[in-house]
Write an enzyme that holds these catalytic residues in place. Sequence first.
Site: not given
Length: 281
Positions: A160, A168, A177, A203
Amino acid sequence: MTREEINLMIVELRRVFDTVRIIEAPTDKQCGINNACEIVHEPGRCFDFWKQESRCKHCVSMRALSKKQLVRKFEFTDSEIYLITAMYVEIENKPFVIEMFAKLTEETMIGAFENNDFVERIGKYNRKFYLDALTGAYNRQYYNEQLAALLGEHAVAYVDLDKFKDINDTWGHHAGDLALKAVVDAMISCVRETDSVVRLGGDEFLLVFRNIPDSIFAMRLENIRSAVNEIVLADFPDMRLSISVGGYYGEGTMEELVKRADELLYDAKTKRNSVSLNFEV
């Protein structure tokens, strides 16, 4: 796979094979795709093609269904020889088998040794439908069709990306990304060609190692964690990345191994930038 993807795939495969058809597993019913891209039953059963009254003794489609992978065999009639390829697929979560027939002639037998068109086309579709478009990792479909049925002794890691939501929110989704792609590149650089890096979604990633000593498994995971720490994105040089990893080494079904690795991930996430391991061999 969606019905639209299967339709495009069949159009391309028909450029290579004499016959391409969809078999509804495990009823033996032949199916087609209409103009609205709907799966519809067609008259007859799959074995009608061979003028038989029941399923073939060594049914290649049933083997593909049970193994959830691509299977091939030769079929001999009174005057012809066919190479049959059966490929397990899930169309919108329902199991089907795509059967591809190639009639073997003297020219095709000779040509088989002179070019790799068949292998290249199958490989192209495996890559297209099994790879995550953003990161280049395998996708969940690959896991479902190629890994989920594995049974035995394997090493599995659940990964993770730490504080991905913060990335983000702070840097923007483009940065997120780029971070995901960089993390996948780092993981792939630390594993073997026989290992699998799978993006399960968002993720979250799954690593599957086959035939690896437990000490090497632990070292690989630590190398991956370290490699992610060293990532510097040219567009976002101030961003720092880290991952949490739950690694499990033992015997069981893939579902069981993944569940245990996921449980270990929760322990690693309490510390962040860490690897939590368990060995049961």
